[in-house]
Design a protein around this motif. Sequence first.
Motif, PDB file in Angstrom:
ATOM      1  N   HIS A  43      16.846  17.600 -24.146  1.00  0.00           N
ATOM      2  CA  HIS A  43      16.490  19.023 -24.221  1.00  0.00           C
ATOM      3  C   HIS A  43      17.518  19.733 -25.089  1.00  0.00           C
ATOM      4  O   HIS A  43      18.726  19.601 -24.868  1.00  0.00           O
ATOM      5  N   ILE A  44      17.009  20.470 -26.080  1.00  0.00           N
ATOM      6  CA  ILE A  44      17.897  21.093 -27.065  1.00  0.00           C
ATOM      7  C   ILE A  44      17.630  22.588 -27.162  1.00  0.00           C
ATOM      8  O   ILE A  44      16.477  23.025 -27.217  1.00  0.00           O
ATOM      9  N   LEU A  45      18.723  23.352 -27.176  1.00  0.00           N
ATOM     10  CA  LEU A  45      18.645  24.805 -27.387  1.00  0.00           C
ATOM     11  C   LEU A  45      19.430  25.142 -28.650  1.00  0.00           C
ATOM     12  O   LEU A  45      20.540  24.622 -28.829  1.00  0.00           O
ATOM     13  N   PHE A  65      14.421  24.455 -28.425  1.00  0.00           N
ATOM     14  CA  PHE A  65      14.447  24.223 -29.871  1.00  0.00           C
ATOM     15  C   PHE A  65      13.840  22.856 -30.182  1.00  0.00           C
ATOM     16  O   PHE A  65      13.179  22.659 -31.202  1.00  0.00           O
ATOM     17  N   HIS A  66      14.062  21.913 -29.282  1.00  0.00           N
ATOM     18  CA  HIS A  66      13.477  20.571 -29.427  1.00  0.00           C
ATOM     19  C   HIS A  66      13.474  19.914 -28.060  1.00  0.00           C
ATOM     20  O   HIS A  66      14.437  20.037 -27.308  1.00  0.00           O
ATOM     21  N   ASP A  67      12.375  19.206 -27.742  1.00  0.00           N
ATOM     22  CA  ASP A  67      12.270  18.506 -26.476  1.00  0.00           C
ATOM     23  C   ASP A  67      11.692  17.123 -26.764  1.00  0.00           C
ATOM     24  O   ASP A  67      10.841  16.981 -27.647  1.00  0.00           O
ATOM     25  N   GLY A  99       3.027  17.211 -30.547  1.00  0.00           N
ATOM     26  CA  GLY A  99       1.891  16.312 -30.714  1.00  0.00           C
ATOM     27  C   GLY A  99       2.254  15.169 -31.627  1.00  0.00           C
ATOM     28  O   GLY A  99       1.595  14.907 -32.647  1.00  0.00           O
ATOM     29  N   GLN A 100       3.319  14.485 -31.268  1.00  0.00           N
ATOM     30  CA  GLN A 100       3.805  13.423 -32.143  1.00  0.00           C
ATOM     31  C   GLN A 100       4.469  12.343 -31.299  1.00  0.00           C
ATOM     32  O   GLN A 100       5.204  12.653 -30.351  1.00  0.00           O
ATOM     33  N   ILE A 101       4.170  11.081 -31.658  1.00  0.00           N
ATOM     34  CA  ILE A 101       4.814   9.962 -30.971  1.00  0.00           C
ATOM     35  C   ILE A 101       5.262   8.944 -32.001  1.00  0.00           C
ATOM     36  O   ILE A 101       4.729   8.886 -33.119  1.00  0.00           O
ATOM     37  N   PHE A 142      -3.131  18.313 -37.459  1.00  0.00           N
ATOM     38  CA  PHE A 142      -2.407  19.391 -38.145  1.00  0.00           C
ATOM     39  C   PHE A 142      -1.125  18.863 -38.785  1.00  0.00           C
ATOM     40  O   PHE A 142      -0.865  19.086 -39.971  1.00  0.00           O
ATOM     41  N   LEU A 143      -0.324  18.152 -37.993  1.00  0.00           N
ATOM     42  CA  LEU A 143       0.941  17.650 -38.550  1.00  0.00           C
ATOM     43  C   LEU A 143       0.672  16.661 -39.676  1.00  0.00           C
ATOM     44  O   LEU A 143       1.365  16.656 -40.699  1.00  0.00           O
ATOM     45  N   GLU A 144      -0.318  15.812 -39.498  1.00  0.00           N
ATOM     46  CA  GLU A 144      -0.632  14.799 -40.512  1.00  0.00           C
ATOM     47  C   GLU A 144      -0.947  15.471 -41.856  1.00  0.00           C
ATOM     48  O   GLU A 144      -0.560  14.995 -42.907  1.00  0.00           O
ATOM     49  N   VAL A 157      22.744  10.138 -35.886  1.00  0.00           N
ATOM     50  CA  VAL A 157      22.220  10.787 -37.085  1.00  0.00           C
ATOM     51  C   VAL A 157      20.729  10.457 -37.109  1.00  0.00           C
ATOM     52  O   VAL A 157      20.359   9.280 -37.101  1.00  0.00           O
ATOM     53  N   LEU A 158      19.878  11.497 -37.109  1.00  0.00           N
ATOM     54  CA  LEU A 158      18.423  11.301 -37.187  1.00  0.00           C
ATOM     55  C   LEU A 158      17.965  11.733 -38.557  1.00  0.00           C
ATOM     56  O   LEU A 158      18.336  12.816 -39.007  1.00  0.00           O
ATOM     57  N   GLU A 159      17.140  10.925 -39.191  1.00  0.00           N
ATOM     58  CA  GLU A 159      16.555  11.321 -40.472  1.00  0.00           C
ATOM     59  C   GLU A 159      15.050  11.147 -40.385  1.00  0.00           C
ATOM     60  O   GLU A 159      14.567  10.030 -40.224  1.00  0.00           O
ATOM     61  N   GLN A 198      14.012  16.043 -46.040  1.00  0.00           N
ATOM     62  CA  GLN A 198      14.741  15.260 -45.042  1.00  0.00           C
ATOM     63  C   GLN A 198      15.153  16.165 -43.877  1.00  0.00           C
ATOM     64  O   GLN A 198      16.088  16.962 -44.005  1.00  0.00           O
ATOM     65  N   HIS A 199      14.388  16.064 -42.792  1.00  0.00           N
ATOM     66  CA  HIS A 199      14.668  16.808 -41.553  1.00  0.00           C
ATOM     67  C   HIS A 199      15.772  16.015 -40.851  1.00  0.00           C
ATOM     68  O   HIS A 199      15.559  14.887 -40.435  1.00  0.00           O
ATOM     69  N   ARG A 200      16.961  16.624 -40.741  1.00  0.00           N
ATOM     70  CA  ARG A 200      18.126  15.837 -40.335  1.00  0.00           C
ATOM     71  C   ARG A 200      18.802  16.475 -39.125  1.00  0.00           C
ATOM     72  O   ARG A 200      18.948  17.697 -39.060  1.00  0.00           O
TER      73      ARG A 200
HETATM   74  C1  HEM Z   1      17.581  16.767 -32.623  1.00  0.00           C
HETATM   75  C2  HEM Z   1      16.347  16.569 -32.962  1.00  0.00           C
HETATM   76  C3  HEM Z   1      15.421  17.604 -33.547  1.00  0.00           C
HETATM   77  C4  HEM Z   1      15.514  18.964 -33.594  1.00  0.00           C
HETATM   78  C5  HEM Z   1      16.622  19.838 -33.055  1.00  0.00           C
HETATM   79  C6  HEM Z   1      14.352  19.454 -34.285  1.00  0.00           C
HETATM   80  C7  HEM Z   1      14.075  20.771 -34.557  1.00  0.00           C
HETATM   81  C8  HEM Z   1      13.044  21.212 -35.349  1.00  0.00           C
HETATM   82  C9  HEM Z   1      12.806  22.590 -35.754  1.00  0.00           C
HETATM   83  C10 HEM Z   1      13.646  23.764 -35.317  1.00  0.00           C
HETATM   84  C11 HEM Z   1      11.706  22.605 -36.535  1.00  0.00           C
HETATM   85  C12 HEM Z   1      11.038  23.826 -37.189  1.00  0.00           C
HETATM   86  C13 HEM Z   1      10.029  24.346 -36.233  1.00  0.00           C
HETATM   87  C14 HEM Z   1       9.182  25.482 -36.727  1.00  0.00           C
HETATM   88  O1  HEM Z   1       9.413  26.010 -37.801  1.00  0.00           O
HETATM   89  O2  HEM Z   1       8.244  25.837 -36.001  1.00  0.00           O
HETATM   90  C15 HEM Z   1      11.247  21.248 -36.655  1.00  0.00           C
HETATM   91  C16 HEM Z   1      10.156  20.845 -37.372  1.00  0.00           C
HETATM   92  C17 HEM Z   1       9.593  19.610 -37.324  1.00  0.00           C
HETATM   93  N1  HEM Z   1      10.110  18.501 -36.685  1.00  0.00           N
HETATM   94 FE1  HEM Z   1      11.836  18.444 -35.686  1.00  0.00          FE
HETATM   95  N2  HEM Z   1      13.571  18.373 -34.633  1.00  0.00           N
HETATM   96  C18 HEM Z   1      14.189  17.243 -34.207  1.00  0.00           C
HETATM   97  C19 HEM Z   1      13.735  15.949 -34.326  1.00  0.00           C
HETATM   98  C20 HEM Z   1      12.502  15.604 -34.821  1.00  0.00           C
HETATM   99  C21 HEM Z   1      11.961  14.281 -34.814  1.00  0.00           C
HETATM  100  C22 HEM Z   1      12.687  13.065 -34.249  1.00  0.00           C
HETATM  101  C23 HEM Z   1      10.720  14.342 -35.382  1.00  0.00           C
HETATM  102  C24 HEM Z   1       9.699  13.276 -35.626  1.00  0.00           C
HETATM  103  C25 HEM Z   1       9.876  11.990 -35.474  1.00  0.00           C
HETATM  104  C26 HEM Z   1      10.509  15.716 -35.764  1.00  0.00           C
HETATM  105  C27 HEM Z   1       9.387  16.194 -36.378  1.00  0.00           C
HETATM  106  C28 HEM Z   1       9.234  17.470 -36.851  1.00  0.00           C
HETATM  107  C29 HEM Z   1       8.104  17.920 -37.634  1.00  0.00           C
HETATM  108  C30 HEM Z   1       6.903  17.078 -38.033  1.00  0.00           C
HETATM  109  C31 HEM Z   1       8.327  19.250 -37.930  1.00  0.00           C
HETATM  110  C32 HEM Z   1       7.440  20.202 -38.758  1.00  0.00           C
HETATM  111  C33 HEM Z   1       6.417  20.843 -37.893  1.00  0.00           C
HETATM  112  C34 HEM Z   1       6.417  22.323 -37.928  1.00  0.00           C
HETATM  113  O3  HEM Z   1       7.352  22.972 -38.455  1.00  0.00           O
HETATM  114  O4  HEM Z   1       5.440  22.882 -37.414  1.00  0.00           O
HETATM  115  N3  HEM Z   1      11.604  16.439 -35.394  1.00  0.00           N
HETATM  116  N4  HEM Z   1      12.068  20.428 -35.924  1.00  0.00           N
END
Ligand code: HEM
Length: 215
Positions: free
Chosen positions: A80-82, A90-92, A115-117, A149-151, A174-176, A189-191
Amino acid sequence: MTNIPDDIFTEPENVDPDTMTNLGPLRRLAGAWEGRKGVDLNPKAAGPEQKEFTERIDLQPIDYQLNGPQLFYGLRYHTHILATDEDATFHDQVGYWLWEPATGLVLQTLAIPRGQIAIASGHAAPDAASLVLTARRGDTEYGICSTAFLEQAFRTDSYRIEVSFNADGSWSYVLETMLLVRGRTQPFQHRDVNTLVKVAEPTPNPLMLLGRKSA
Ligand code: HEM
């Protein structure tokens, strides 16, 4: 399991019920953890957004699991992340970390409530100082599966996690996650990075607790 045996039904006998002693490299992840120095880079309409976050991860031993002859030990987790400047989640994320002692296979399953696995895989030695696991969209064995939607809007092409065990007992990741955002030509690169410090010891797996009660 890389070589599938002819007999896919017979389960091993006399399996050790003590998950904590059979977790290989995952033993160092067991427990409850907190991290206050997380950094996330996520895609926003205006461009990449960088935010700091705090995190809590609970990783608890489960009873061993058998797929016929295949034996896994593992941990069930909830992350659980805030964001440090917001109250809303912020992320679950929930899932399992699994270890196959026979082959050194390490798996992480992820379920994210947008909606992602995914199921990410890697290999490691029981005393490994780090773990690297990957998943790729389109792979049927260790892949990623998303909502329509995500796809179409934020296509998730790959996922990689690297965990490093630190000398002081903490661990870092480190997550990429590579996203192809609709309308853009370059992948994003969502990091995410963080270091987790133990705040509570793990609870023994249910079979071990049963053994203690009847002893
Ligand atoms: C520490 C881990 C993570 C945090 C803190 C985090 C946080 C976020 C945040 C803040 C957004 C933007 C949300 C928005 O604008 O509504 C986002 C978008 C996204 N994240 Fe993550 N995320 C994490 C890990 C992951 C992982 C592991 C995946 C997939 C394997 C993922 C997939 C996505 C996708 C597909 C989006 C774009 C969807 C959207 O913006 O509607 N994330 N994430």
